[in-house]
Design a protein around this motif. Structure first.
Motif, PDB file in Angstrom:
ATOM      1  N   LEU A  29       0.819  -1.215   0.000  1.00 42.86           N
ATOM      2  CA  LEU A  29       0.000   0.000   0.000  1.00 42.86           C
ATOM      3  C   LEU A  29       0.852   1.263   0.000  1.00 42.86           C
ATOM      4  O   LEU A  29       0.335   2.364  -0.206  1.00 42.86           O
ATOM      5  N   GLU A  30       2.140   1.113   0.205  1.00 46.46           N
ATOM      6  CA  GLU A  30       3.068   2.239   0.145  1.00 46.46           C
ATOM      7  C   GLU A  30       3.763   2.320  -1.211  1.00 46.46           C
ATOM      8  O   GLU A  30       4.750   3.036  -1.367  1.00 46.46           O
ATOM      9  N   PRO A  32       3.305   2.229  -5.803  1.00 40.75           N
ATOM     10  CA  PRO A  32       2.391   2.681  -6.866  1.00 40.75           C
ATOM     11  C   PRO A  32       1.225   1.712  -7.125  1.00 40.75           C
ATOM     12  O   PRO A  32       0.295   2.060  -7.842  1.00 40.75           O
ATOM     13  N   ARG A  34      -0.920   0.789  -4.908  1.00 43.45           N
ATOM     14  CA  ARG A  34      -1.952   1.058  -3.910  1.00 43.45           C
ATOM     15  C   ARG A  34      -3.358   1.145  -4.512  1.00 43.45           C
ATOM     16  O   ARG A  34      -4.264   0.448  -4.074  1.00 43.45           O
ATOM     17  N   ASP A  35      -3.555   2.017  -5.479  1.00 41.70           N
ATOM     18  CA  ASP A  35      -4.895   2.218  -6.034  1.00 41.70           C
ATOM     19  C   ASP A  35      -5.435   0.954  -6.691  1.00 41.70           C
ATOM     20  O   ASP A  35      -6.617   0.625  -6.541  1.00 41.70           O
ATOM     21  N   ASP A  36      -4.582   0.243  -7.407  1.00 38.54           N
ATOM     22  CA  ASP A  36      -5.016  -1.009  -8.041  1.00 38.54           C
ATOM     23  C   ASP A  36      -5.408  -2.055  -7.002  1.00 38.54           C
ATOM     24  O   ASP A  36      -6.400  -2.761  -7.161  1.00 38.54           O
ATOM     25  N   LEU A  38      -6.437  -1.511  -3.872  1.00 37.08           N
ATOM     26  CA  LEU A  38      -7.680  -1.110  -3.218  1.00 37.08           C
ATOM     27  C   LEU A  38      -8.882  -1.299  -4.137  1.00 37.08           C
ATOM     28  O   LEU A  38      -9.962  -1.695  -3.691  1.00 37.08           O
ATOM     29  N   ALA A  39      -8.709  -1.068  -5.419  1.00 38.80           N
ATOM     30  CA  ALA A  39      -9.800  -1.299  -6.375  1.00 38.80           C
ATOM     31  C   ALA A  39     -10.114  -2.786  -6.483  1.00 38.80           C
ATOM     32  O   ALA A  39     -11.281  -3.191  -6.517  1.00 38.80           O
ATOM     33  N   ARG A  40      -9.079  -3.616  -6.518  1.00 36.13           N
ATOM     34  CA  ARG A  40      -9.267  -5.073  -6.640  1.00 36.13           C
ATOM     35  C   ARG A  40      -9.944  -5.647  -5.400  1.00 36.13           C
ATOM     36  O   ARG A  40     -10.702  -6.589  -5.462  1.00 36.13           O
ATOM     37  N   ALA A  42     -12.026  -4.017  -3.271  1.00 38.21           N
ATOM     38  CA  ALA A  42     -13.038  -3.052  -2.817  1.00 38.21           C
ATOM     39  C   ALA A  42     -14.106  -3.697  -1.938  1.00 38.21           C
ATOM     40  O   ALA A  42     -14.620  -3.069  -1.021  1.00 38.21           O
TER      41      ALA A  42
END
Length: 103
Positions: A29-30, A32, A34-36, A38-40, A42
């Motif tokens: 999560l630290e 790049p 992170r967003d992927d 969290l999306a995966r 959700a």
């Protein structure tokens, strides 16, 4: 849930594995990713509460009867513990192209 042409090996990790996976997820999560990530995840916890591995893939609507019997007869077999280092890879669906990202 396995796809119709897969047999999965699944299990619940022990306390050490849970700590190791949580630390690995927190470290990711630290990055790049992170967003992927969290999306995966959700609608599920990160990391997921269970581990699985595809044990077998086949090209038929159903596993042949002799294999169905074998797996049904041996489903309660205890094969002991399994341990391996945690490694993040980017892989295509059938794992013919694998790129290690972090370990």
């Amino acid at each position: 849930m396995a796809l119709p042409s897969q047999l999965l090996l699944a299990g619940i990790p022990d306390a050490h594995s849970l700590r190791q996976r949580a630390a690995f997820a927190e470290a990711l999560l630290e990055t790049p990713f992170r967003d992927d990530l969290l999306a995966r995840h959700a609608t599920t916890p990160l990391p997921a509460p269970f581990w699985h591995s595809t044990l077998l893939r086949y090209r038929a609507q159903r596993l042949p009867a002799r294999f169905q019997r074998y797996f049904a007869d041996h489903q309660q077999q205890d094969y002991g513990s399994v341990s391996a280092p945690v490694t993040l890879v980017m892989a295509n669906y059938n794992w013919t192209q694998v790129q290690e990202i972090a370990s």
